[in-house]
Scaffold this motif. Structure first.
Motif, PDB file in Angstrom:
ATOM      1  N   GLU A  84      -5.250   3.154  -4.838  1.00 39.01           N
ATOM      2  CA  GLU A  84      -4.792   3.494  -3.274  1.00 39.01           C
ATOM      3  C   GLU A  84      -6.197   3.427  -2.615  1.00 39.01           C
ATOM      4  O   GLU A  84      -7.356   4.054  -2.994  1.00 39.01           O
ATOM      5  CB  GLU A  84      -3.976   4.415  -3.212  1.00 39.01           C
ATOM      6  N   PRO A  85      -6.130   2.708  -1.204  1.00 35.53           N
ATOM      7  CA  PRO A  85      -7.401   2.957  -0.578  1.00 35.53           C
ATOM      8  C   PRO A  85      -7.818   4.467   0.036  1.00 35.53           C
ATOM      9  O   PRO A  85      -7.014   5.085   0.101  1.00 35.53           O
ATOM     10  CB  PRO A  85      -6.800   2.127   0.683  1.00 35.53           C
ATOM     11  N   THR A  86      -9.167   4.677  -0.037  1.00 34.16           N
ATOM     12  CA  THR A  86      -9.475   5.896   0.424  1.00 34.16           C
ATOM     13  C   THR A  86      -9.866   5.820   1.777  1.00 34.16           C
ATOM     14  O   THR A  86     -10.273   6.922   2.335  1.00 34.16           O
ATOM     15  CB  THR A  86     -10.853   6.477  -0.418  1.00 34.16           C
ATOM     16  N   HIS A  87     -10.001   4.669   2.405  1.00 38.09           N
ATOM     17  CA  HIS A  87     -10.505   4.529   3.745  1.00 38.09           C
ATOM     18  C   HIS A  87     -12.162   4.641   4.062  1.00 38.09           C
ATOM     19  O   HIS A  87     -12.354   4.487   5.023  1.00 38.09           O
ATOM     20  CB  HIS A  87      -9.709   5.290   5.050  1.00 38.09           C
ATOM     21  N   ASN A  88     -12.570   4.753   2.715  1.00 33.63           N
ATOM     22  CA  ASN A  88     -13.889   4.784   2.997  1.00 33.63           C
ATOM     23  C   ASN A  88     -14.561   3.306   2.732  1.00 33.63           C
ATOM     24  O   ASN A  88     -13.986   2.607   2.056  1.00 33.63           O
ATOM     25  CB  ASN A  88     -14.586   5.603   1.672  1.00 33.63           C
TER      26      ASN A  88
END
Length: 112
Positions: A84-88
């Motif tokens: 899942e994306p961490t948004h980093n």
């Protein structure tokens, strides 16, 4: 031997792939490779992750994915619940790479 394969659709071709799990030598971060299968023969398709050791990662089992060369890879990861994306984000050259936290239990289902 029955293989548990994923379907990878690109703009050019559709592949049946397994995963290979490794680490990058210098950063010790997770490395994931896509291995294609045809007539019980394997061949390398692509490296899902990208090694950017100067950029911080969010935590264990995290690394950046190469959506620059593999524009379909984020939807592939999410479709199969591989991470899942961490948004980093990481910046390297003229490219921006999103970070994902990988689900190793799910990834191991597709390692041959």
């Amino acid at each position: 031997m029955k293989k548990n394969l994923l379907t990878l659709k690109t703009q050019f071709e559709t592949y049946k792939v397994s995963l290979e799990l490794d680490t990058y030598l210098d950063s010790k971060r997770i490395a994931i490779l896509l291995i294609g299968w045809e007539k019980n023969e394997s061949y390398p398709v692509a490296t899902l992750t990208v090694n950017i050791p100067d950029e911080n990662i969010s935590g264990i089992n995290c690394n950046f994915v190469d959506d620059n060369n593999l524009p379909f890879i984020c939807s592939f990861i999410e479709k199969y619940k591989l991470g899942e994306p961490t948004h980093n984000l990481a910046f390297s050259g003229y490219c921006v790479y999103p970070e994902y936290k990988f689900n190793l239990d799910e990834i191991k289902k597709y390692i041959i």
